[in-house]
Design a protein around this motif. Structure first.
Motif, PDB file in Angstrom:
ATOM      1  N   TYR A 181       0.836  -1.197   0.000  1.00  0.00           N
ATOM      2  CA  TYR A 181       0.000   0.000   0.000  1.00  0.00           C
ATOM      3  C   TYR A 181       0.872   1.248   0.000  1.00  0.00           C
ATOM      4  O   TYR A 181       0.635   2.201  -0.748  1.00  0.00           O
ATOM      5  CB  TYR A 181      -0.916  -0.048   1.220  1.00  0.00           C
ATOM      6  CG  TYR A 181      -1.817   1.157   1.354  1.00  0.00           C
ATOM      7  CD1 TYR A 181      -2.930   1.290   0.524  1.00  0.00           C
ATOM      8  CD2 TYR A 181      -1.565   2.143   2.311  1.00  0.00           C
ATOM      9  CE1 TYR A 181      -3.756   2.391   0.644  1.00  0.00           C
ATOM     10  CE2 TYR A 181      -2.384   3.247   2.432  1.00  0.00           C
ATOM     11  CZ  TYR A 181      -3.498   3.372   1.598  1.00  0.00           C
ATOM     12  OH  TYR A 181      -4.318   4.466   1.705  1.00  0.00           O
ATOM     13  N   GLN A 182       1.906   1.238   0.859  1.00  0.00           N
ATOM     14  CA  GLN A 182       2.819   2.384   0.936  1.00  0.00           C
ATOM     15  C   GLN A 182       3.595   2.546  -0.375  1.00  0.00           C
ATOM     16  O   GLN A 182       3.883   3.671  -0.810  1.00  0.00           O
ATOM     17  CB  GLN A 182       3.776   2.197   2.117  1.00  0.00           C
ATOM     18  CG  GLN A 182       3.082   2.286   3.473  1.00  0.00           C
ATOM     19  CD  GLN A 182       3.982   1.886   4.623  1.00  0.00           C
ATOM     20  OE1 GLN A 182       5.072   1.342   4.399  1.00  0.00           O
ATOM     21  NE2 GLN A 182       3.543   2.165   5.865  1.00  0.00           N
ATOM     22  N   GLU A 183       3.916   1.419  -0.977  1.00  0.00           N
ATOM     23  CA  GLU A 183       4.650   1.469  -2.257  1.00  0.00           C
ATOM     24  C   GLU A 183       3.813   2.131  -3.342  1.00  0.00           C
ATOM     25  O   GLU A 183       4.330   2.842  -4.201  1.00  0.00           O
ATOM     26  CB  GLU A 183       5.026   0.047  -2.679  1.00  0.00           C
ATOM     27  CG  GLU A 183       5.918   0.002  -3.916  1.00  0.00           C
ATOM     28  CD  GLU A 183       6.273  -1.418  -4.315  1.00  0.00           C
ATOM     29  OE1 GLU A 183       6.609  -1.625  -5.501  1.00  0.00           O
ATOM     30  OE2 GLU A 183       6.205  -2.322  -3.454  1.00  0.00           O
ATOM     31  N   ILE A 184       2.505   1.902  -3.286  1.00  0.00           N
ATOM     32  CA  ILE A 184       1.624   2.535  -4.282  1.00  0.00           C
ATOM     33  C   ILE A 184       1.709   4.049  -4.165  1.00  0.00           C
ATOM     34  O   ILE A 184       1.821   4.771  -5.163  1.00  0.00           O
ATOM     35  CB  ILE A 184       0.170   2.063  -4.104  1.00  0.00           C
ATOM     36  CG1 ILE A 184       0.060   0.567  -4.392  1.00  0.00           C
ATOM     37  CG2 ILE A 184      -0.777   2.833  -5.032  1.00  0.00           C
ATOM     38  CD1 ILE A 184      -1.304  -0.008  -4.067  1.00  0.00           C
ATOM     39  N   PHE A 185       1.664   4.547  -2.921  1.00  0.00           N
ATOM     40  CA  PHE A 185       1.749   5.997  -2.725  1.00  0.00           C
ATOM     41  C   PHE A 185       3.103   6.541  -3.151  1.00  0.00           C
ATOM     42  O   PHE A 185       3.206   7.635  -3.702  1.00  0.00           O
ATOM     43  CB  PHE A 185       1.479   6.348  -1.257  1.00  0.00           C
ATOM     44  CG  PHE A 185       0.017   6.414  -0.928  1.00  0.00           C
ATOM     45  CD1 PHE A 185      -0.734   7.537  -1.282  1.00  0.00           C
ATOM     46  CD2 PHE A 185      -0.617   5.361  -0.305  1.00  0.00           C
ATOM     47  CE1 PHE A 185      -2.089   7.592  -0.994  1.00  0.00           C
ATOM     48  CE2 PHE A 185      -1.964   5.414  -0.010  1.00  0.00           C
ATOM     49  CZ  PHE A 185      -2.718   6.532  -0.351  1.00  0.00           C
ATOM     50  N   ALA A 186       4.140   5.743  -2.929  1.00  0.00           N
ATOM     51  CA  ALA A 186       5.489   6.208  -3.259  1.00  0.00           C
ATOM     52  C   ALA A 186       5.737   6.185  -4.769  1.00  0.00           C
ATOM     53  O   ALA A 186       6.287   7.137  -5.336  1.00  0.00           O
ATOM     54  CB  ALA A 186       6.526   5.350  -2.536  1.00  0.00           C
ATOM     55  N   ALA A 187       5.311   5.101  -5.415  1.00  0.00           N
ATOM     56  CA  ALA A 187       5.620   4.936  -6.842  1.00  0.00           C
ATOM     57  C   ALA A 187       4.469   5.342  -7.750  1.00  0.00           C
ATOM     58  O   ALA A 187       4.644   5.487  -8.957  1.00  0.00           O
ATOM     59  CB  ALA A 187       5.995   3.476  -7.125  1.00  0.00           C
ATOM     60  N   GLY A 188       3.279   5.459  -7.165  1.00  0.00           N
ATOM     61  CA  GLY A 188       2.110   5.810  -7.979  1.00  0.00           C
ATOM     62  C   GLY A 188       1.312   4.590  -8.415  1.00  0.00           C
ATOM     63  O   GLY A 188       0.127   4.697  -8.710  1.00  0.00           O
ATOM     64  N   SER A 189       1.968   3.408  -8.448  1.00  0.00           N
ATOM     65  CA  SER A 189       1.255   2.174  -8.843  1.00  0.00           C
ATOM     66  C   SER A 189       2.142   0.956  -8.563  1.00  0.00           C
ATOM     67  O   SER A 189       3.357   1.090  -8.400  1.00  0.00           O
ATOM     68  CB  SER A 189       0.880   2.198 -10.320  1.00  0.00           C
ATOM     69  OG  SER A 189       2.042   2.171 -11.123  1.00  0.00           O
ATOM     70  N   ILE A 190       1.482  -0.207  -8.502  1.00  0.00           N
ATOM     71  CA  ILE A 190       2.206  -1.487  -8.437  1.00  0.00           C
ATOM     72  C   ILE A 190       1.493  -2.478  -9.359  1.00  0.00           C
ATOM     73  O   ILE A 190       0.300  -2.315  -9.667  1.00  0.00           O
ATOM     74  CB  ILE A 190       2.253  -2.059  -7.002  1.00  0.00           C
ATOM     75  CG1 ILE A 190       0.834  -2.305  -6.479  1.00  0.00           C
ATOM     76  CG2 ILE A 190       3.049  -1.178  -6.080  1.00  0.00           C
ATOM     77  CD1 ILE A 190       0.797  -3.094  -5.200  1.00  0.00           C
ATOM     78  N   THR A 191       2.221  -3.522  -9.788  1.00  0.00           N
ATOM     79  CA  THR A 191       1.617  -4.542 -10.653  1.00  0.00           C
ATOM     80  C   THR A 191       2.033  -5.936 -10.192  1.00  0.00           C
ATOM     81  O   THR A 191       3.170  -6.164  -9.807  1.00  0.00           O
ATOM     82  CB  THR A 191       2.052  -4.370 -12.130  1.00  0.00           C
ATOM     83  OG1 THR A 191       3.473  -4.432 -12.211  1.00  0.00           O
ATOM     84  CG2 THR A 191       1.555  -3.066 -12.696  1.00  0.00           C
ATOM     85  N   ASP A 192       1.041  -6.856 -10.211  1.00  0.00           N
ATOM     86  CA  ASP A 192       1.256  -8.290 -10.007  1.00  0.00           C
ATOM     87  C   ASP A 192       2.071  -8.620  -8.759  1.00  0.00           C
ATOM     88  O   ASP A 192       3.068  -9.353  -8.807  1.00  0.00           O
ATOM     89  CB  ASP A 192       1.924  -8.911 -11.237  1.00  0.00           C
ATOM     90  CG  ASP A 192       1.007  -8.915 -12.436  1.00  0.00           C
ATOM     91  OD1 ASP A 192      -0.214  -8.744 -12.228  1.00  0.00           O
ATOM     92  OD2 ASP A 192       1.507  -9.089 -13.567  1.00  0.00           O
ATOM     93  N   SER A 193       1.655  -8.050  -7.632  1.00  0.00           N
ATOM     94  CA  SER A 193       2.286  -8.408  -6.354  1.00  0.00           C
ATOM     95  C   SER A 193       1.419  -9.458  -5.675  1.00  0.00           C
ATOM     96  O   SER A 193       0.197  -9.286  -5.523  1.00  0.00           O
ATOM     97  CB  SER A 193       2.414  -7.180  -5.452  1.00  0.00           C
ATOM     98  OG  SER A 193       3.322  -6.257  -6.025  1.00  0.00           O
ATOM     99  N   ALA A 194       2.017 -10.551  -5.265  1.00  0.00           N
ATOM    100  CA  ALA A 194       1.274 -11.703  -4.747  1.00  0.00           C
ATOM    101  C   ALA A 194       0.929 -11.538  -3.276  1.00  0.00           C
ATOM    102  O   ALA A 194       1.780 -11.189  -2.452  1.00  0.00           O
ATOM    103  CB  ALA A 194       2.083 -12.969  -4.948  1.00  0.00           C
TER     104      ALA A 194
END
Length: 680
Positions: free
Chosen positions: A82-95
């Protein structure tokens, strides 16, 4: 009034934008088939779709406002994502793994991104959790399978190493078995070829009734031995995986009638009734292996006749299925014989097995027939069934499918049927056994072919350098140079395309593909069937080129009163212009010479020569469509010439059909020119 409320009242556009954003978000959420949620910057669930409700087992009200991370088996990892989304703007295919309220777990791949308002302020996060539980299960099974495969491979390698010596001995035993069968086939078939062949030759000669009876007994014994050899070798072919089924057009009704005709004498001898039931709905011509079908039915009828002393034998063929491409036919062979005990039915299809220990002693036989029937039927996709009651009789049935076809079936070529078209044929026979040399020469003499003998491949090559031949009959196993080596030399070194037909007594290891691999055109198994030999030879000889007949320069191109009709020739050649040209040229080449011989014979009153010349002409009447009336006249001439009766009528009769033949030659020269022009 609060400050935020005051701002909203002051900015109605902001309220409208929020409503639009909310509506858009709702549509996106509900459109997804995967769990989809929107989360506030504080990590609280603000909205979700129905898929999320289903995967968690909670209602929308129970989910809304709760901590997003608490629904995962690894909440800390979920928070990091969740924090990574805010930092990078998005995430993909994290299990991650979602938990259901009932304890069920769902493997998901998280894809998420921040969403903002019109002023580019972050409002929260949208997360889609794609269900990959099934994919994970498959991956796990693949991993397990790979592990098991590696383990199995390791075990197999260990077992292979331990059993290496046993495997080697087994392979050597199998090779020894195949070699034994090959040698047995060759050694037995070679003398049987001579025995059966010369018996057939003797049966054509004049002899007493008693002598003919003895010879027929010899022939029947030889045929029975060949059947036994074929049974054993067929089983060997199945074991070696070399059983091949042909797909050629044949008439099923004719095949059934011919099979029953073979057993009529034995059936009448035992005072049995023969019943045939044939379904007329079965198409006239089918595509399949008629030889193997004959073998199946022959074995079953032979058993029925053998084990039945009174009553009847029945053969039925019924259509059970038909579509655009194929038909399925059910065959049943019934008898009123001794029957088979229930406990023995399961064993009768095994090699060398019979219903009881006394069966072989009383009725004879090896117990191979039903084993071969089972193999032949099952290898064509069918199943053999049997119903039997002791002392009441048995019914063996099986179903086979045959492809439909529009092809026609060529009639069997009989000996001498086409000899009027085959003159001065010279055949090289390559055979090392003296008895077989004599037999082949005798057969070829019957065909009116000239035979030259070579006792091995080396001598054959020497003869080919000195002489011209129309065809070669090549034995395969000979000293100094065998048939394969000789054929390869003929094709590769001499560069000759002369037709070569292999003669072999070894039917376990030699097949058409192996013969063709070295350049042979066909093969015949020993003992040689003269009709099959003749038919195969004629097939190749007809393909040879013949000198054409030149048309007279002043030939009238208009049609005269027709004496010919090329409908039959057109049918026989399947409208192939090259074959039609060849046949017409042959007729034009031989007919004038035969007419000259006929006239000379009448003048010299040589009735034997006359008979031979007219006899050679008669088959061409039908081929060239000449009226049956003139064929009947020619047959009268044959009768008078052979009996020496009413000889005075011969000249007048001859003049009638000779005139027709001369006119036919004129017409055929015109037809020949037209066909050649059409072809070009």
């Amino acid at each position: 009034m609060k400050k935020s409320e005051t701002n909203s009242l002051k900015n109605p556009e902001v309220e409208t934008t929020k409503k639009q954003d909310s509506l858009f978000a709702r549509r996106l959420i509900e459109a997804s088939l995967d769990p989809l949620v929107t989360i506030s910057p504080e990590g609280k669930i603000t909205d979700m779709n129905l898929a999320t409700v289903n995967v968690t087992g909670l209602t929308r009200d129970q989910l809304r406002g709760t901590d997003f991370f608490s629904y995962f088996t690894q909440p800390l990892k979920a928070r990091e994502l969740y924090q990574e989304i805010f930092a990078a703007g998005s995430i993909t295919d994290s299990a991650l793994t979602l938990s259901h309220k009932d304890g069920k777990q769902t493997n998901v791949l998280i894809n998420g991104s921040v969403y903002k308002d019109s002023k580019n302020q972050v409002l929260g996060v949208v997360i889609v959790a794609r269900d990959v539980t099934e994919q994970k299960r498959i991956e796990k099974e693949l991993i397990e399978a790979r592990v098991f495969a590696e383990l199995a491979t390791e075990l197999a390698m260990t077992a292979k190493l331990k059993a290496e010596s046993s495997s080697k001995r087994a392979n050597e035993a199998m090779k020894a078995k195949q070699q034994f069968l090959s040698n047995m086939s060759h050694e037995i078939r070679t003398p049987m070829n001579a025995i059966i062949g010369f018996t057939k030759v003797l049966l054509k000669t004049d002899m007493s009734v008693k002598q003919k009876e003895y010879l027929n007994a010899i022939k029947m014994s030889g045929d029975s031995l060949i059947v036994l050899i074929n049974d054993i070798l067929d089983l060997a072919k199945v074991d070696a995986g070399k059983m091949v089924f042909e797909h050629i057009p044949f008439r099923l009704s004719m095949s059934v009638s011919a099979l029953l005709h073979l057993f009529e004498p034995k059936i009448h001898e035992k005072n049995l009734r023969l019943v045939k039931e044939y379904d007329d709905r079965i198409p006239e011509v089918l595509l399949g292996d008629s030889v193997r079908l004959h073998q199946i039915v022959l074995n079953l009828i032979s058993n029925a006749v053998k084990f039945t002393e009174k009553g009847k034998i029945s053969l039925s063929a019924r259509l059970v299925h038909e579509d655009d491409d194929k038909v399925t036919v059910r065959f049943a062979i019934s008898d009123t014989g001794i029957g088979i005990p229930k406990e023995k039915i399961g064993k009768i299809f095994e090699n060398f097995q019979q219903a009881s220990s006394t069966t072989s002693r009383i009725y004879g036989g090896t117990g191979l027939g039903l084993a071969i029937v089972k193999q032949l039927v099952e290898n064509q996709g069918g199943t053999v069934k049997v119903k039997s009651v002791v002392d009441k009789g048995s019914t063996f049935s099986f179903e086979l499918s045959f492809a439909k076809t529009t092809e026609s079936v060529e009639s069997e070529i009989d000996i001498k049927e086409l000899d009027t078209f085959l003159q001065d044929v010279k055949v090289l026979v390559v055979e090392d056994i003296a008895l077989n040399q004599l037999l082949m020469k005798t057969m070829l003499d019957d065909f009116s072919f000239e035979a030259d003998i070579a006792s091995n491949g080396k001598i054959a090559l020497e003869k080919l350098h000195k002489n011209t031949y129309d065809l070669i009959l090549m034995d395969l196993h000979m000293p100094e140079m065998n048939g394969f080596e000789a054929t390869e030399h003929i094709r590769e070194v001499i560069k000759s395309d002369i037709p070569i037909i292999a003669l072999t007594a070894d039917v376990t290891t030699v097949d058409l593909k192996k013969c063709k691999a070295v350049g042979m055109d066909d093969y015949i198994a020993k003992p040689v069937d003269e009709k099959i030999l003749y038919a195969k030879m004629v097939g190749f000889l007809k393909k040879n080129e013949h000198k054409g007949v030149h048309l007279p320069e002043n030939l009238n191109k208009e049609r005269i009163t027709p004496y010919i009709n090329l409908g039959y020739l057109n049918h026989r050649t399947k409208s192939n212009p090259d074959l039609m040209i060849q046949m017409i040229e042959l007729y034009l080449d031989q007919t004038p010479a035969l007419i000259k011989s006929i006239r000379k014979s009448i003048k010299e009153k040589n009735w034997e020569t006359l008979y031979m010349a007219v006899h050679k002409l008669i088959p061409s009447f039908m081929i060239m469509g000449i009226s049956k009336e003139y064929e009947n006249i020619a047959n009268k001439v044959l009768k008078y010439a052979s009996t020496r009766l009413q000889i005075n009528k011969i000249p007048e009769l001859v003049s009638q059909f000779v005139s027709v033949l001369e006119h036919s030659c004129d017409e055929l020269k015109i037809e020949l020119e037209l066909i050649k022009k059409t072809r070009t």
